[in-house]
Design an enzyme around this catalytic site. Structure first.
Site, PDB file in Angstrom:
ATOM      1  N   SER A 181      49.455  32.496 123.220  1.00 28.44           N
ATOM      2  CA  SER A 181      49.830  33.606 122.622  1.00 28.44           C
ATOM      3  C   SER A 181      51.414  33.855 123.137  1.00 28.44           C
ATOM      4  O   SER A 181      51.733  33.159 124.101  1.00 28.44           O
ATOM      5  CB  SER A 181      48.889  34.780 123.153  1.00 28.44           C
ATOM      6  OG  SER A 181      48.821  34.922 124.334  1.00 28.44           O
ATOM      7  N   GLY A 196      46.569  28.060 127.495  1.00 24.35           N
ATOM      8  CA  GLY A 196      46.373  28.436 128.807  1.00 24.35           C
ATOM      9  C   GLY A 196      45.186  28.823 129.290  1.00 24.35           C
ATOM     10  O   GLY A 196      44.864  28.648 130.558  1.00 24.35           O
ATOM     11  N   ARG A 247      51.286  22.896 122.919  1.00 21.92           N
ATOM     12  CA  ARG A 247      50.690  24.033 123.520  1.00 21.92           C
ATOM     13  C   ARG A 247      49.973  25.025 122.324  1.00 21.92           C
ATOM     14  O   ARG A 247      50.596  25.144 121.295  1.00 21.92           O
ATOM     15  CB  ARG A 247      51.557  24.923 124.107  1.00 21.92           C
ATOM     16  CG  ARG A 247      51.413  26.462 124.665  1.00 21.92           C
ATOM     17  CD  ARG A 247      52.340  26.827 125.620  1.00 21.92           C
ATOM     18  NE  ARG A 247      52.327  28.129 125.500  1.00 21.92           N
ATOM     19  CZ  ARG A 247      51.253  29.050 125.834  1.00 21.92           C
ATOM     20  NH1 ARG A 247      50.356  28.566 126.229  1.00 21.92           N
ATOM     21  NH2 ARG A 247      51.635  30.398 125.737  1.00 21.92           N
ATOM     22  N   ASP A 259      51.057  40.523 121.110  1.00 23.26           N
ATOM     23  CA  ASP A 259      51.463  41.788 121.413  1.00 23.26           C
ATOM     24  C   ASP A 259      53.115  41.883 120.904  1.00 23.26           C
ATOM     25  O   ASP A 259      53.802  40.978 120.743  1.00 23.26           O
ATOM     26  CB  ASP A 259      51.290  42.213 122.798  1.00 23.26           C
ATOM     27  CG  ASP A 259      52.092  41.102 123.873  1.00 23.26           C
ATOM     28  OD1 ASP A 259      51.110  40.315 123.994  1.00 23.26           O
ATOM     29  OD2 ASP A 259      53.221  41.195 124.263  1.00 23.26           O
ATOM     30  N   ARG A 308      39.264  29.145 126.218  1.00 25.44           N
ATOM     31  CA  ARG A 308      39.732  28.993 124.690  1.00 25.44           C
ATOM     32  C   ARG A 308      39.678  27.431 124.520  1.00 25.44           C
ATOM     33  O   ARG A 308      39.522  26.978 123.481  1.00 25.44           O
ATOM     34  CB  ARG A 308      41.210  29.307 124.549  1.00 25.44           C
ATOM     35  CG  ARG A 308      41.093  30.974 124.483  1.00 25.44           C
ATOM     36  CD  ARG A 308      42.664  31.305 123.910  1.00 25.44           C
ATOM     37  NE  ARG A 308      42.668  32.729 123.782  1.00 25.44           N
ATOM     38  CZ  ARG A 308      43.564  33.452 123.342  1.00 25.44           C
ATOM     39  NH1 ARG A 308      44.988  33.054 123.478  1.00 25.44           N
ATOM     40  NH2 ARG A 308      43.525  34.695 123.180  1.00 25.44           N
ATOM     41  N   ARG A 340      41.132  38.256 117.990  1.00 24.94           N
ATOM     42  CA  ARG A 340      41.889  37.199 118.905  1.00 24.94           C
ATOM     43  C   ARG A 340      41.157  35.802 118.598  1.00 24.94           C
ATOM     44  O   ARG A 340      41.945  34.884 118.458  1.00 24.94           O
ATOM     45  CB  ARG A 340      41.740  37.450 120.490  1.00 24.94           C
ATOM     46  CG  ARG A 340      42.644  38.870 120.869  1.00 24.94           C
ATOM     47  CD  ARG A 340      42.627  38.938 122.284  1.00 24.94           C
ATOM     48  NE  ARG A 340      43.444  40.444 122.844  1.00 24.94           N
ATOM     49  CZ  ARG A 340      44.779  39.884 122.847  1.00 24.94           C
ATOM     50  NH1 ARG A 340      45.270  38.927 123.299  1.00 24.94           N
ATOM     51  NH2 ARG A 340      45.489  41.228 123.291  1.00 24.94           N
ATOM     52  N   ARG A 365      38.628  22.798 139.386  1.00 24.50           N
ATOM     53  CA  ARG A 365      39.057  24.258 139.490  1.00 24.50           C
ATOM     54  C   ARG A 365      38.859  25.245 138.352  1.00 24.50           C
ATOM     55  O   ARG A 365      39.443  26.078 137.810  1.00 24.50           O
ATOM     56  CB  ARG A 365      40.650  24.331 139.760  1.00 24.50           C
ATOM     57  CG  ARG A 365      40.869  23.841 141.156  1.00 24.50           C
ATOM     58  CD  ARG A 365      42.556  23.664 141.166  1.00 24.50           C
ATOM     59  NE  ARG A 365      42.743  23.132 142.578  1.00 24.50           N
ATOM     60  CZ  ARG A 365      43.363  23.919 143.707  1.00 24.50           C
ATOM     61  NH1 ARG A 365      43.765  24.978 143.230  1.00 24.50           N
ATOM     62  NH2 ARG A 365      43.513  23.302 144.639  1.00 24.50           N
TER      63      ARG A 365
HETATM   64  N1  HPA Z   1      55.180  38.132 128.110  1.00 23.48           N
HETATM   65  C1  HPA Z   1      54.938  36.840 128.643  1.00 23.48           C
HETATM   66  N2  HPA Z   1      53.952  36.403 128.282  1.00 23.48           N
HETATM   67  C2  HPA Z   1      53.131  36.581 127.194  1.00 23.48           C
HETATM   68  C3  HPA Z   1      53.530  38.031 126.822  1.00 23.48           C
HETATM   69  C4  HPA Z   1      54.382  38.777 127.039  1.00 23.48           C
HETATM   70  O1  HPA Z   1      54.693  39.876 126.649  1.00 23.48           O
HETATM   71  N3  HPA Z   1      52.566  38.122 125.650  1.00 23.48           N
HETATM   72  C5  HPA Z   1      51.677  37.027 125.572  1.00 23.48           C
HETATM   73  N4  HPA Z   1      52.137  36.094 126.308  1.00 23.48           N
END
Ligand code: HPA
Length: 235
Positions: free
Chosen positions: A90, A20, A87, A204, A24, A217, A43
């Site tokens: 995270s 994304g 893809r 997370d 990265r 990370r 962009r």
């Molecule tokens: N929500 C949506 N997208 C994400 C999250 C999340 O908690 N963590 C990493 N990408």
């Protein structure tokens, strides 16, 4: 050249990794590719092409969310002839047995809506990963000793969610994690006869509130890039 990608046709490889975050893409290209060349900066959505173990590969940022990813994936598939899109990103963990740092290889991606929704209308298309890529990624992850989960994920439209009941339904139906891009990637790859996969690091956790420290990370992202590259070129 397309509206959003400035590369010449021959500057994009058939295999494209899509994080994304454009920075990265830069980090992964500089860390894992030989002879990495900047091929897009329209962009600021950086893209690089180089080789990995002699195989040509492009690493192109997708931006966050399905509308952004859809722009890059459409142009890669339709205008540049990309055949394999993976893809790397995270996700938020959704099940108690899924922990931060674990890797999720997404077999399917459920959505509330997506850019393809208007196109499918009354149909509920089931976006799913390419089997050969999925199998190769799981083999690569297991060989590395990375704790890996394989199953369904949820591609949400919002990071700041005002509908916790939707997440609850996803959890109840065994969904492993939430992110914001994979479902549209799988749908577009299906539409254009290409292979797609999402390999995700749990950054997370929605239930425990735990989050990967910033200092970790990079290393956990590196494992994911290696798994994606092994999967893409496993034969
Ligand atoms: N929500 C949506 N997208 C994400 C999250 C999340 O908690 N963590 C990493 N990408």
């Amino acid at each position: 050249m397309t509206i959003h990608i400035g590369a010449k046709p021959e500057q994009i490889a058939e295999t494209v990794l899509m994080p994304g975050d454009p920075y990265r893409a830069k980090w992964a290209a500089e860390t894992f590719l030989d002879d990495a060349e900047l091929v897009n900066e329209v962009r600021g959505m950086l893209g690089y092409t180089g080789t990995w173990k002699g195989n040509r590969v492009t690493i192109q940022g997708s931006g966050m969310g399905m509308p952004s990813l859809s722009i890059y994936a459409n142009e890669l598939l339709k205008n540049y002839g990309a055949k394999t899109l993976i893809r790397i990103g995270s996700c938020g963990g959704m099940q108690p047995h899924v922990s931060i740092r674990d890797v999720i290889v997404a077999m399917t991606a459920s959505t509330l809506t997506s850019p393809s929704r208007g196109f499918f209308k009354e149909l509920n298309f089931a976006p799913c990963a390419d089997w050969s890529l999925l199998r190769a990624a799981v083999n690569a992850a297991e060989a590395k000793g990375t704790k890996t989960h394989v199953g369904g994920i949820y591609s949400s439209d919002v990071f700041y969610d005002e509908r916790p009941d939707l997440n609850e339904q996803m959890v109840r139906h065994g969904i492993l994690g939430v992110e914001m891009e994979a479902a549209e990637l799988y749908t577009l790859a299906a539409r254009y006869g290409a292979r797609a996969l999402a390999v995700l690091t749990v950054s997370d956790h929605l239930q425990t509130g735990e989050a990967l420290p910033a200092s970790e990370r990079e290393s956990s992202f590196g494992d994911m890039v290696e798994i994606a590259l092994e999967a893409a070129f496993s034969g």
